[in-house]
Scaffold this motif. Structure first.
Motif, PDB file in Angstrom:
ATOM      1  N   UNK A   1      26.700   3.611 -67.062  1.00 44.46           N
ATOM      2  CA  UNK A   1      26.059   2.635 -68.021  1.00 44.46           C
ATOM      3  C   UNK A   1      26.281   1.189 -67.572  1.00 44.46           C
ATOM      4  N   UNK A   2      27.515   1.093 -67.080  1.00 47.58           N
ATOM      5  CA  UNK A   2      27.858  -0.363 -66.477  1.00 47.58           C
ATOM      6  C   UNK A   2      27.129  -0.652 -64.974  1.00 47.58           C
ATOM      7  N   UNK A   3      26.730   0.356 -64.414  1.00 49.71           N
ATOM      8  CA  UNK A   3      26.049   0.046 -63.057  1.00 49.71           C
ATOM      9  C   UNK A   3      24.731  -0.149 -63.638  1.00 49.71           C
ATOM     10  N   UNK A   4      24.123   0.505 -64.401  1.00 47.88           N
ATOM     11  CA  UNK A   4      22.653   0.299 -64.981  1.00 47.88           C
ATOM     12  C   UNK A   4      22.461  -1.321 -65.526  1.00 47.88           C
ATOM     13  N   UNK A   5      23.624  -1.547 -66.613  1.00 43.11           N
ATOM     14  CA  UNK A   5      23.290  -2.797 -67.009  1.00 43.11           C
ATOM     15  C   UNK A   5      23.829  -4.061 -66.420  1.00 43.11           C
ATOM     16  N   UNK A   6      24.954  -3.959 -65.354  1.00 46.70           N
ATOM     17  CA  UNK A   6      25.457  -5.119 -64.733  1.00 46.70           C
ATOM     18  C   UNK A   6      25.469  -5.072 -63.221  1.00 46.70           C
ATOM     19  N   UNK A   7      25.934  -3.953 -62.600  1.00 46.06           N
ATOM     20  CA  UNK A   7      26.216  -3.753 -61.225  1.00 46.06           C
ATOM     21  C   UNK A   7      25.155  -3.624 -60.459  1.00 46.06           C
ATOM     22  N   UNK A   8      24.047  -2.764 -60.857  1.00 46.30           N
ATOM     23  CA  UNK A   8      22.818  -2.424 -60.081  1.00 46.30           C
ATOM     24  C   UNK A   8      21.809  -3.516 -60.468  1.00 46.30           C
ATOM     25  N   UNK A   9      21.903  -4.616 -60.692  1.00 42.84           N
ATOM     26  CA  UNK A   9      21.156  -5.533 -60.933  1.00 42.84           C
ATOM     27  C   UNK A   9      20.911  -6.855 -60.083  1.00 42.84           C
ATOM     28  N   UNK A  10      19.870  -7.424 -59.907  1.00 45.50           N
ATOM     29  CA  UNK A  10      19.491  -8.414 -59.215  1.00 45.50           C
ATOM     30  C   UNK A  10      20.402  -9.818 -59.438  1.00 45.50           C
TER      31      UNK A  10
ATOM     32  N   UNK B   1      39.826  -5.483 -65.101  1.00 42.99           N
ATOM     33  CA  UNK B   1      38.774  -5.856 -65.941  1.00 42.99           C
ATOM     34  C   UNK B   1      38.439  -4.632 -67.021  1.00 42.99           C
ATOM     35  N   UNK B   2      38.035  -5.032 -68.226  1.00 40.34           N
ATOM     36  CA  UNK B   2      37.783  -3.882 -69.228  1.00 40.34           C
ATOM     37  C   UNK B   2      36.828  -2.850 -68.785  1.00 40.34           C
ATOM     38  N   UNK B   3      36.852  -1.539 -69.221  1.00 42.04           N
ATOM     39  CA  UNK B   3      36.080  -0.536 -68.636  1.00 42.04           C
ATOM     40  C   UNK B   3      34.615  -0.668 -69.378  1.00 42.04           C
ATOM     41  N   UNK B   4      34.325  -1.623 -70.390  1.00 37.78           N
ATOM     42  CA  UNK B   4      32.827  -1.749 -70.404  1.00 37.78           C
ATOM     43  C   UNK B   4      32.728  -3.040 -70.114  1.00 37.78           C
ATOM     44  N   UNK B   5      31.684  -3.196 -69.099  1.00 37.36           N
ATOM     45  CA  UNK B   5      31.444  -4.609 -68.568  1.00 37.36           C
ATOM     46  C   UNK B   5      30.195  -5.168 -69.135  1.00 37.36           C
ATOM     47  N   UNK B   6      30.155  -6.601 -69.187  1.00 39.79           N
ATOM     48  CA  UNK B   6      29.011  -7.501 -69.585  1.00 39.79           C
ATOM     49  C   UNK B   6      29.001  -8.357 -68.162  1.00 39.79           C
ATOM     50  N   UNK B   7      27.596  -9.076 -68.198  1.00 43.32           N
ATOM     51  CA  UNK B   7      27.318  -9.766 -67.024  1.00 43.32           C
ATOM     52  C   UNK B   7      28.165 -11.116 -67.106  1.00 43.32           C
ATOM     53  N   UNK B   8      28.219 -11.801 -68.442  1.00 44.60           N
ATOM     54  CA  UNK B   8      29.135 -12.682 -68.430  1.00 44.60           C
ATOM     55  C   UNK B   8      30.390 -12.791 -67.993  1.00 44.60           C
ATOM     56  N   UNK B   9      31.110 -11.520 -68.370  1.00 38.18           N
ATOM     57  CA  UNK B   9      32.628 -11.040 -68.034  1.00 38.18           C
ATOM     58  C   UNK B   9      32.660 -11.184 -66.499  1.00 38.18           C
ATOM     59  N   UNK B  10      31.711 -10.440 -65.758  1.00 39.26           N
ATOM     60  CA  UNK B  10      31.922 -10.254 -64.350  1.00 39.26           C
ATOM     61  C   UNK B  10      31.543 -11.725 -63.688  1.00 39.26           C
ATOM     62  N   UNK B  11      30.569 -12.305 -64.223  1.00 40.03           N
ATOM     63  CA  UNK B  11      30.427 -13.557 -63.587  1.00 40.03           C
ATOM     64  C   UNK B  11      31.520 -14.614 -63.577  1.00 40.03           C
ATOM     65  N   UNK B  12      32.452 -14.568 -64.732  1.00 41.69           N
ATOM     66  CA  UNK B  12      33.316 -15.248 -64.774  1.00 41.69           C
ATOM     67  C   UNK B  12      34.541 -14.976 -64.060  1.00 41.69           C
ATOM     68  N   UNK B  13      34.781 -13.691 -63.884  1.00 47.31           N
ATOM     69  CA  UNK B  13      35.679 -13.047 -62.959  1.00 47.31           C
ATOM     70  C   UNK B  13      35.601 -13.539 -61.431  1.00 47.31           C
TER      71      UNK B  13
END
Length: 723
Positions: free
Chosen positions: A643-652, A705-717
């Protein structure tokens, strides 16, 4: 006549091949084959003190064997353990399962030299093959290296020779601030705090420091055991040899966790390779010390030290037990509650939803449904906790969801999902708990169905990690037995809580729709998530054991469908008529047994586009180069990971973020058992996957990082890591 063993046949074949390959070089050229030195161009670099770096350029259509590389030092030269990258899996007709390299390979070998040595001399042996017609393998080839060393590396570990005298002279005369012998400059000792935790201590005089990223630990004859060091914060230093690095002055206390099955071992043979410098003076070559660590707690020292370190206070090794029990229980309750919303549990909850709708006709039945389901959930979590505690006490590395690393369990679970789906579709009836609206079924059958629905919910919940669960599970895996079981019970209570509330709060129960014929349609509709779950598990199995495993699973599914079909047709008939059901079930077991025997598929270890496969050596190399790194520990059976890959990590957007920050995306696959990844999880007190750690550009500890990712969380980190 006696037959020749397979081992002797292989040896004879290799000897015959060796005779064949001793033909003159012109014969090879006539066949279009390159001379061995052109097929495999070897270059060497000794600019890093104490470390020989080797590079092979491999011509197209040629490959090198990893296991056929050997190093033969000249007199006085001592070589450490060589480091190779992971190769491609390959099945060789003569050598069996091997690893090979195409295109290029970089390797490194630590070394020490006798006093006054100015050159490094050794032989490098390797062997490779031409993989298209004419398919031949070269005989083992040895190149003799004779390499001049930089002045700073041309000193040994004992007397430091002329170079040290010159250094002393530049500091005001012989003996003033002259570097100490390596044994005095870097004292190393080790002690076992318990069977799974060691403490290593380096002691250095003022003005000496140790490199973090030039330190390597290994076990001699360690088998499946792995070491997970927990590096403390060090000092950032701009080093003339390695650039911006982390170093340690005066003293370094390094906690190390041993993962794997220790069995009956009472001692560990530890080997530490490391490198350090005198501040503003000489940098020592790579040193290797061997230590025997008594797991009963007796100290071990690297020659010639004799003082054992004291065990540090608990606060010196931060870990999951810093969380208080009440807080871990609260996190577990919240995590279990949120688990109801995770995609892995939703298919089973569809079964329970039908049961709840059925119970709307009677408050007593609603309570019975809720209690039976809760009993199944709680007892399953307790059993899971007891199993984990038993394996942990035996020294096994185990995490949340690791049971799905076993292909047999994945196959069985896929068949269970298929059987439940067929029942919900109305093709076979197992009991009232699966949605039978007829009034003639016994109450006992319904309660048993609710109980096993709770068991199934726990089994399928294991691929998911909900928010709050990570902290609770990390605490449970390290806590005393009673505290750990309390955490697992709290997790189960959170998972069952919504159904308990519906069963025991009449106001909530009254909001449920009234039972009716429409429920049969709903039940049949909810069968399709069960079929999708079975398909997903078949995909996981394909990644674990290849297409053969999926074929065996499909054969087992056909026999299972046959058994269920005949079971339904033979209801109410004599027992002899129902005998084919047992035969069909036995036929279902046979392909499952064959599935359990399958080895992992032999496939090339290829990274996904834009990712780097995880290895501790590559991570250390990137960190030493000052590159920010995003580490993703994942598994094919981990629904939260996908789910994290689909929503955050495998994105442009994520790929653009990596390019903007200059970060490297490093990925570790825990679909199958992997002690290296298990050690990384242990280092960060993670009970399982997903685990995301961001390492900053300037060094320092990684940020979890937390187990459930968001785009803003990854961008900030990543933005903070790139500063």
């Amino acid at each position: 006549m006696r037959t020749m063993s397979s081992g002797r046949l292989a040896t004879l074949a290799l000897l015959l091949l060796g005779l064949l390959f001793t033909l003159p070089a012109p014969a090879q050229e006539d066949d279009g084959l390159l001379p061995v030195t052109e097929a495999y161009r070897l270059s060497a670099d000794v600019s890093t003190p104490g470390l020989l770096k080797l590079h092979w350029e491999i011509a197209p259509d040629y490959y090198l064997y990893r296991g056929r590389m050997k190093f033969k030092p000249a007199d006085g030269v001592t070589l450490g353990e060589p480091t190779f990258p992971d190769g491609e899996k390959h099945h060789d007709e003569y050598l069996g399962d091997v690893e090979i390299y195409h295109h290029a390979i970089d390797a490194s070998v630590p070394y020490t030299l006798p006093p006054g040595a100015t050159r490094l001399r050794l032989g490098v042996q390797f062997q490779g093959c031409h993989e298209v017609d004419p398919k031949i393998c070269y005989p083992p080839h040895t190149e003799q290296l004779d390499l001049p060393l930089p002045a700073v590396a041309a000193t040994g570990n004992g007397s430091l020779g002329t170079a040290l005298q010159q250094l002393g002279a530049t500091r005001g005369g012989p003996g003033s601030d002259a570097p100490l012998p390596a044994e005095q400059a870097f004292r190393l000792e080790a002690v076992a705090q318990d069977r799974q935790h060691l403490l290593l201590r380096w002691t250095m005089p003022p003005g000496y420091y140790l490199y973090r990223d030039q330190t390597r630990l290994r076990l001699r004859d360690g088998g499946d055991l792995a070491l997970a060091p927990q590096w403390p914060a060090g000092t950032r230093k701009d080093d003339p040899h390695f650039g911006s690095v982390i170093v340690y002055f005066d003293e370094l206390d390094l906690p190390v966790t041993v993962t794997g099955d220790l069995g009956g071992r009472t001692r560990l043979a530890l080997e530490a390779s490391f490198q350090g410098c005198q501040d503003g003076g000489l940098c020592y070559p790579m040193m290797t010390r061997a230590l025997e660590v008594d797991l009963g707690g007796s100290p071990a020292t690297g020659t010639p030290t004799t003082t054992a370190p004291e065990a540090p206070p608990a606060s010196a090794t931060p870990g999951p037990l810093q969380t208080r029990l009440w807080l871990a229980l609260l996190f577990a309750l919240g995590g279990g509650l949120v688990l109801n919303l995770m995609p892995c549990v939703l298919p089973v909850l569809s079964i329970k939803a039908v049961g709840l709708l059925e119970s709307g006709e009677s408050p007593a039945r609603a309570r019975a449904h809720a209690l039976a389901y809760t009993a199944g959930v709680l007892l399953s979590f307790v059993a899971l906790g007891l199993g984990i505690l038993a394996l942990r006490s035996a020294g096994h590395a185990l995490g949340w969801g690791t049971q799905l690393q076993q292909p047999l369990l994945v196959g069985v679970l896929a068949l269970v999902m298929l059987a439940v789906g067929l029942s919900m579709s109305g093709l076979v009836q197992f009991g009232a708990s699966l949605g039978n609206t007829g009034a003639g079924l016994a109450t006992r059958g319904g309660m048993a169905g609710d109980f096993f629905t709770g068991v199934l919910a726990v089994v399928v919940a294991s691929p998911c990690t909900a928010p709050f669960m990570g902290t609770a599970l990390a605490y449970a895996f390290a806590a005393p037995a009673l505290h750990a079981l309390a955490v697992f019970v709290a997790l189960g209570l959170g998972l069952a809580l919504p159904f308990l509330l519906v069963g025991f709060v009449p106001a909530l129960a009254r909001r449920l729709p009234r039972p009716g014929r429409w429920m049969e349609t709903l039940k049949q509709l909810l069968a399709f998530p069960m079929y999708l779950s079975a398909a997903w598990l078949a995909w996981v199995l394909a990644n674990q054991r290849g297409a053969d495993a999926v074929g065996l699973l499909l054969v087992a599914a056909v026999f299972l469908a046959l058994a269920l079909w005949w079971f339904e047709r033979s209801r109410g008939r004599p027992g002899l008529v129902r005998a084919p059901v047992l035969l069909a079930l036995l036929a279902t077991v046979a392909p499952l047994y064959a599935l359990a025997q399958l080895p992992p598929p032999l496939r090339a270890a290829q990274a996904e586009t834009g990712t780097v496969p995880y290895s501790p050596e590559k991570l250390a190399e990137l960190r030493a180069a000052g590159t920010p790194v995003f580490v993703d520990m994942t598994a094919d059976w981990c629904v939260t990971c996908k789910a994290n890959e689909h929503t955050v990590l495998d994105t442009a957007a994520f790929r653009a973020l990596l390019e903007r920050t200059g970060a490297v995306y490093m990925k570790g696959d825990w679909t199958d058992v992997n002690p290296t990844i298990a050690a990384f999880l242990e280092q960060y007190h993670s009970p399982g996957v997903p685990l995301y750690v961001v390492f900053p550009r300037g060094g320092g500890e990684g940020r979890k990082l937390p187990t459930v990712l968001t785009g803003s969380l990854v961008e900030q980190a990543l933005t903070e890591a790139a500063r």
